[in-house]
Design a protein around this motif. Sequence first.
Motif, PDB file in Angstrom:
ATOM      1  N   UNK A 107       0.836  -1.207   0.000  1.00 14.30           N
ATOM      2  CA  UNK A 107       0.000   0.000   0.000  1.00 14.30           C
ATOM      3  C   UNK A 107       0.872   1.258   0.000  1.00 14.30           C
ATOM      4  N   UNK A 108       1.959   1.247   0.775  1.00 12.13           N
ATOM      5  CA  UNK A 108       2.859   2.402   0.795  1.00 12.13           C
ATOM      6  C   UNK A 108       3.498   2.638  -0.565  1.00 12.13           C
ATOM      7  N   UNK A 109       3.958   1.562  -1.198  1.00  3.91           N
ATOM      8  CA  UNK A 109       4.528   1.697  -2.535  1.00  3.91           C
ATOM      9  C   UNK A 109       3.482   2.260  -3.505  1.00  3.91           C
ATOM     10  N   UNK A 110       2.256   1.736  -3.398  1.00  4.97           N
ATOM     11  CA  UNK A 110       1.179   2.187  -4.282  1.00  4.97           C
ATOM     12  C   UNK A 110       0.902   3.675  -4.096  1.00  4.97           C
ATOM     13  N   UNK A 111       0.732   4.097  -2.854  1.00  6.52           N
ATOM     14  CA  UNK A 111       0.426   5.500  -2.580  1.00  6.52           C
ATOM     15  C   UNK A 111       1.589   6.414  -2.941  1.00  6.52           C
ATOM     16  N   UNK A 114       4.913   3.965  -6.656  1.00  8.72           N
ATOM     17  CA  UNK A 114       5.896   2.950  -7.047  1.00  8.72           C
ATOM     18  C   UNK A 114       5.162   1.657  -7.360  1.00  8.72           C
ATOM     19  N   UNK A 115       4.485   1.636  -8.514  1.00 10.90           N
ATOM     20  CA  UNK A 115       3.570   0.545  -8.823  1.00 10.90           C
ATOM     21  C   UNK A 115       4.280  -0.782  -9.062  1.00 10.90           C
ATOM     22  N   UNK A 116       5.453  -0.746  -9.652  1.00  8.81           N
ATOM     23  CA  UNK A 116       6.174  -1.989  -9.904  1.00  8.81           C
ATOM     24  C   UNK A 116       6.494  -2.695  -8.590  1.00  8.81           C
ATOM     25  N   UNK A 118       5.021  -2.132  -5.741  1.00 11.69           N
ATOM     26  CA  UNK A 118       3.748  -2.460  -5.088  1.00 11.69           C
ATOM     27  C   UNK A 118       3.228  -3.812  -5.562  1.00 11.69           C
ATOM     28  N   UNK A 119       3.225  -4.029  -6.859  1.00 10.46           N
ATOM     29  CA  UNK A 119       2.721  -5.287  -7.413  1.00 10.46           C
ATOM     30  C   UNK A 119       3.559  -6.464  -6.915  1.00 10.46           C
ATOM     31  N   UNK A 120       4.869  -6.293  -6.888  1.00 11.31           N
ATOM     32  CA  UNK A 120       5.747  -7.384  -6.432  1.00 11.31           C
ATOM     33  C   UNK A 120       5.484  -7.743  -4.969  1.00 11.31           C
ATOM     34  N   UNK A 121       5.430  -6.730  -4.112  1.00  9.24           N
ATOM     35  CA  UNK A 121       5.248  -6.987  -2.680  1.00  9.24           C
ATOM     36  C   UNK A 121       3.859  -7.550  -2.397  1.00  9.24           C
ATOM     37  N   UNK A 122       2.846  -7.060  -3.092  1.00 11.56           N
ATOM     38  CA  UNK A 122       1.487  -7.548  -2.870  1.00 11.56           C
ATOM     39  C   UNK A 122       1.328  -8.989  -3.346  1.00 11.56           C
ATOM     40  N   UNK A 123       2.003  -9.354  -4.430  1.00 13.40           N
ATOM     41  CA  UNK A 123       2.000 -10.754  -4.840  1.00 13.40           C
ATOM     42  C   UNK A 123       2.671 -11.627  -3.772  1.00 13.40           C
ATOM     43  N   UNK A 124       3.731 -11.098  -3.164  1.00  9.60           N
ATOM     44  CA  UNK A 124       4.403 -11.833  -2.099  1.00  9.60           C
ATOM     45  C   UNK A 124       3.465 -12.020  -0.910  1.00  9.60           C
ATOM     46  N   UNK A 125       2.679 -10.995  -0.600  1.00  6.67           N
ATOM     47  CA  UNK A 125       1.705 -11.098   0.494  1.00  6.67           C
ATOM     48  C   UNK A 125       0.686 -12.201   0.220  1.00  6.67           C
ATOM     49  N   UNK A 126       0.230 -12.299  -1.021  1.00  7.20           N
ATOM     50  CA  UNK A 126      -0.757 -13.322  -1.358  1.00  7.20           C
ATOM     51  C   UNK A 126      -0.146 -14.726  -1.372  1.00  7.20           C
ATOM     52  N   UNK A 127       1.139 -14.821  -1.618  1.00 10.41           N
ATOM     53  CA  UNK A 127       1.779 -16.128  -1.502  1.00 10.41           C
ATOM     54  C   UNK A 127       1.824 -16.569  -0.033  1.00 10.41           C
ATOM     55  N   UNK A 128       1.985 -15.608   0.859  1.00  8.75           N
ATOM     56  CA  UNK A 128       1.951 -15.927   2.290  1.00  8.75           C
ATOM     57  C   UNK A 128       0.540 -16.307   2.738  1.00  8.75           C
ATOM     58  N   UNK A 129      -0.452 -15.565   2.239  1.00  9.95           N
ATOM     59  CA  UNK A 129      -1.844 -15.831   2.621  1.00  9.95           C
ATOM     60  C   UNK A 129      -2.756 -15.421   1.463  1.00  9.95           C
ATOM     61  N   UNK A 130      -3.252 -16.378   0.685  1.00 11.45           N
ATOM     62  CA  UNK A 130      -4.110 -16.063  -0.467  1.00 11.45           C
ATOM     63  C   UNK A 130      -5.413 -15.355  -0.086  1.00 11.45           C
ATOM     64  N   UNK A 141      -6.164  -2.342  -7.154  1.00  4.67           N
ATOM     65  CA  UNK A 141      -6.059  -0.906  -7.442  1.00  4.67           C
ATOM     66  C   UNK A 141      -4.817  -0.603  -8.273  1.00  4.67           C
ATOM     67  N   UNK A 142      -3.690  -1.222  -7.922  1.00  7.29           N
ATOM     68  CA  UNK A 142      -2.448  -0.969  -8.654  1.00  7.29           C
ATOM     69  C   UNK A 142      -2.549  -1.443 -10.095  1.00  7.29           C
ATOM     70  N   UNK A 143      -3.079  -2.639 -10.299  1.00  9.46           N
ATOM     71  CA  UNK A 143      -3.209  -3.166 -11.662  1.00  9.46           C
ATOM     72  C   UNK A 143      -4.148  -2.310 -12.493  1.00  9.46           C
ATOM     73  N   UNK A 144      -5.231  -1.843 -11.880  1.00  8.73           N
ATOM     74  CA  UNK A 144      -6.173  -0.990 -12.624  1.00  8.73           C
ATOM     75  C   UNK A 144      -5.509   0.328 -13.009  1.00  8.73           C
TER      76      UNK A 144
END
Length: 401
Positions: A107-111, A114-116, A118-130, A141-144
């Motif tokens: 979220x911090x990267x997104x705001x 820093x979208x690139x 943001x997308x990387x870290x958020x994907x990592x978050x979903x790997x930890x917990x889908x 939001x970032x992808x949109x």
Amino acid sequence: MRRSIRLLVAALAFLLVGGLFVRAADPARQFQKGLAGVRANEPEKVRYHLLSIEGRQDFRSQASLLRGWLGLQSPKGPDDLIGVWADLKDALDDEQDLALTLSLMGRMYYLGGRYSEAVDVLHKALREDPNEIEAHRWLGSALYDIGASSLALEHLEWVGNHEASNAGIWSLIGLIYKEHFDFGRAAAAYREALSRQPSTGEAGKPDANEIRLELARCEFAKLEYDAALQVLRECPETADSLAVKAECYVEMGRPGNAQECVERALMQDPEHVESLGLLAKLQPAQAVERLSKAVAKKPHDYELRLRLVEACRLAGEEKLADEQLPVLDELRQMNNELEDLLVQVNSDLANANLRHRIAFLAERLDMPETAANWRRAAELLDSINRPPLSLPVTTPSDTRK
């Protein structure tokens, strides 16, 4: 005997109250209550429970997580954000809540644009917990925002299905489906948004009347004219809503009702494109005069000039129509290129130049809002060449591999 019983009862009461106090003061319990406040977006509740674990070395990472979330709610400047980032890095040691911590970092990267990252870290978050809802929210939001709306839908719909009162997410989902000409799914999303009780003019929240107008447009696109008119009965009378009503009446063979709506719409906005286009069908000669004035003010507006050519043909003004063709052809080529790029951009997530080109074409076509949105997306992608906000995120799970 009675005295002994009273003493026993008093002792039991003391132990019970003491046990309740100890349980209430239990730091693990206080942290879980703080997390519940995070999920419910209740800063005061989070702040209260943070006080119970603040300063405890054995709950340092948990306190950092709550403090970082609080800092994100209303940062006052760069120094505040640096402090938030430091808290979140400390919170990485709490492996049980790692997905939430990574989501807040994303979220911090997104705001920060820093979208690139943001997308990387958020994907990592979903790997930890889908099932981490904050990761889905900010990844969608970032992808949109970088133009990958098709990919964003999966995450936005996940959030919409798990938040009972989120009208805004369903309104955005409806917009995405509408942009892809899937009017059936768009209408369903807009109806879902209305069922979540959106506001009526409250700042920062989706407006119920705007959602109804978009729903009516989708029903019209589905050729469901009665359904569109039914929705519009609940909308205030604006140039936009009157134009959709008029379109319905034209298709239903009721030109008198359509003419009345067009006239009221043009009283509110003399240059309203949709209403002028309808006027061309109903009163071609009158439309030619109005559209000529509108085109003079907006010479690069493709839709306005197209409506002018159509009105000229209907009014028998062939020479005037032919005079518009060279400029109209140039605008049509730009419009076609724009449509092609809007399709291409969904499969090219990191191409800033593509987005700059879309912004340029939109500006040439007198679409300032669209141009501004895509220029922002391009600049956000350009920003990945700047020095990183911090060192790359390293999580406990990375060190285990």
